[in-house]
Enzyme design. Sequence first.
Site, mmCIF file in Angstrom:
data_model
loop_
_atom_site.group_PDB
_atom_site.id
_atom_site.type_symbol
_atom_site.label_atom_id
_atom_site.label_comp_id
_atom_site.label_asym_id
_atom_site.label_seq_id
_atom_site.Cartn_x
_atom_site.Cartn_y
_atom_site.Cartn_z
ATOM 1 N N GLY A 84 53.616 36.469 -24.214
ATOM 2 C CA GLY A 84 52.256 36.260 -23.726
ATOM 3 C C GLY A 84 51.298 37.370 -24.065
ATOM 4 O O GLY A 84 50.228 37.482 -23.429
ATOM 5 N N ASP A 141 40.277 39.090 -32.956
ATOM 6 C CA ASP A 141 40.326 39.437 -31.533
ATOM 7 C C ASP A 141 39.725 40.824 -31.282
ATOM 8 O O ASP A 141 38.910 41.005 -30.376
ATOM 9 C CB ASP A 141 41.782 39.385 -31.051
ATOM 10 C CG ASP A 141 41.921 39.751 -29.593
ATOM 11 O OD1 ASP A 141 41.418 38.992 -28.740
ATOM 12 O OD2 ASP A 141 42.522 40.807 -29.298
ATOM 13 N N LYS A 179 36.155 42.066 -29.387
ATOM 14 C CA LYS A 179 36.151 43.025 -28.277
ATOM 15 C C LYS A 179 35.194 44.181 -28.529
ATOM 16 O O LYS A 179 34.414 44.556 -27.636
ATOM 17 C CB LYS A 179 37.570 43.548 -28.050
ATOM 18 C CG LYS A 179 38.518 42.504 -27.485
ATOM 19 C CD LYS A 179 39.929 43.053 -27.302
ATOM 20 C CE LYS A 179 40.838 42.026 -26.669
ATOM 21 N NZ LYS A 179 42.226 42.535 -26.475
ATOM 22 N N GLY A 227 49.097 40.806 -21.845
ATOM 23 C CA GLY A 227 50.091 40.240 -20.947
ATOM 24 C C GLY A 227 49.441 39.303 -19.946
ATOM 25 O O GLY A 227 48.355 39.580 -19.432
#
Length: 809
Positions: A658, A672, A676, A791
């Site tokens: 995950g 990603d 950010k 996570g």
Amino acid sequence: MMVMKFGGTSVSSLKNIKHIHAIALAKKEPFIMVVSALSGTTDSLEQIAVAALAGNYQDLVETLKSKHFNLVYQLLQPAHQTEVVVYIQQQFNLLENICAGIYILSELSDKIKARILSFGEQLSAFIIHKFLIQEGLEIELLDSRPLIKANHNYLNAEVNLEKTEALISTYVKQKNYITGGFIATNNRDETVLLGRGGSDYTAALYAYALNASHLEIWSDVNGMQTANPKLVSNPMLIEKLSYKEAFELAYFGAKVLYPPSIRPVRDKNIPLYLKNTLNPEQAGTFISINGSDIEQTIQGVSSLANISVLNITGVGLVQKKGTARRVFQAIEEAEVNVILITQSCSEQSICLGISNSDATRAKLSLNKAFKYELSVGLMNPLEISNDYAIVAVIGDNMKNRVGLSGQVFRALGENGINITAIAQGSSERNISIIVNKIDEAKAVHVLHEKFFEKTIKQIHLFIAGVGNVGSAFLKVIEKQHAHLLEAHQINIKIIGLANSKKMLFSDEGLNATDLKNFKDKGLNYQSFDDFIRKAKSYNLRNSIFIDNTASEIVSHTYEYLLQNSISVVTCNKIACSGPFKQYKYLLHLAKEHNAHFKYETSVGAALPIIKTIQDLILSGDEIIKIQAVLSGSLNFIFNEYNGLKPFSEIVLKAKNEGYTEPNPLIDLSGLDVMRKILILSREAGFEKEMSDISFKGFLPDSCNDASNLEKFFKELLKNEAHFKEIYQHALSKGCKLKVVATLENGKLSVALNEISSDSSLYNLEGKDNVVALHTERYFNEPMIIKGAGAGAVVTASGVFSDLMYIVNR
């Protein structure tokens, strides 16, 4: 002598009438008992009257007659039944004759309608009188019609108080009586009615005329409550009220008391009790001149539905003497009752709140009265808007509370409730607000919670996503629910839940079984907009949307949600890393519509990165440079990879645990991280787009071009030599591989860097993130934020933290 009145539900069953008998036996002084018709009877009689015009009234008459016969057979012993059965049959024969006349003449006048509606109280008084006699109580049947005198308004007559007082005080002796409420006569001895709810008024008139020791109004509730129990699930009993407070609450929808009943007892300072027939030991509500002994600022929140808003506007109204008089004269001539009035200080507009049923009559009368002004443009065409409600906050002590109005309006605004008009009298006893009818229940809930439910705050969640993060978030909610309720008086309800295909809703909140069986219980939807529209239709206070997905489709709904004052919490990066104008617009919508937009977890899971930057900017600091490892998943992958196991195997492990997005290509392609750092740059005050980021990719083209996950992992495995070469090159120099995002001198870059052992980033282990903030204040030594940045559990806890921020605000 005292007076007591029993409502329709109190006289409609054997059990309840036995309670009435017990209450009467307990009285230590003579009394007059006023009774309503059996519950639902007046409505049935009204239906019969209308049906008589078409000639199809017989079945309705038979049904109502059977209802009364059934009660007689339950109440009375056989020896006492005959007289009552004969009386009931005679009354219904008379009713049928009247209906036949209506059909023949094709006319239903108010006079005949009043005659028909009067049957209910006469029947109930006769039946209950015989029961009380049977049970050994000395009581006399009294006909109120010759004693209560009123004008010729057959359905809502105005009582001649002086004449009525003289007749009652002369006729009534010191003994027990029972009489039907609601009915009176005019000076031609024709039956007239005192308005729906008039039985309360009948009892108040007897109390007034006899200078009664007190008046008791008995119903099926304990007394006046802080809000309508049909709108609010946990209203509280109001133990004491002043006459004025009781009138305001009754006028604005508290059905337990008919508003005109207040005036007679107030004029003679007669104590009034509102009590429950089924719970006579309950103190109920006590109404007197003094009201509450305690300094309770607000006594209740009430509402009145089916309101039309009539706007009279135009420059020709300015400084035009007599305009208001002409408006109200026209309204009076149309026999329209004005419930609420506001007028702008510029004199250009007068706003009236009236009943929906009166709107057309009012408009025609005003058009006639202002025909000239309308024709020459001095007055604008009248504007009528239907389907509104008036919500009223009521209390004698409101004038002593500074800022109360602000609290009222803020509470409504924070829940997206638009206020159409406001009125507050100089007594400051009542703040009346017109809102859309669909917001009536929500507005009452919001204000009741604000001023009466200090202990429990109800939070309503609509959640998208039941994957890794979504499932972990649901577990956090389940784990913390009892603690939040007990320690913080916060009750979180999950009203709606959706994944990419199904949705599930519950008015009471989805329970653990519902969530566990979501895949089986959920209903398929055609578009995610179906879920959002359904969430909006609930129109619940304290509504929050939680996005635990990485879906672009879901992110596109934020605008609609914020426009409808539904706050948004998201770990989804797409919205805030899209076009700059869209990002700013979402922030604007949240502010404009009193909603919250929280997206802390879109950058660093539960790490407080965005909040820290916002606080620094707010305090006057300036961000000069940001250097960060922002991908916990990539950090995990490059920390794990040592050339012994295939790079593809490490990526698959990160996905299964995950740490990556559902599609790991989003992480490995650098998208990603780019999203950010773009978000952080915007929070730092830079107007940047994705195209402004310099990115040095590290994936072979064949990996970037993979059309699905299976092909992607195959391409990773094919290119194992490429990844091993990158790793070996860094190792030969004593370096580690880190994907570093940088904002410096207004420029953005993302690259896979070889980090030497003297760097603060070198020892960043596992899936940790680190952000170094160089600011004017932290110039030489940057502020470091470090911790787990990936996570499901960590991200879910960050989403929960954002949720709690909104709840506590």
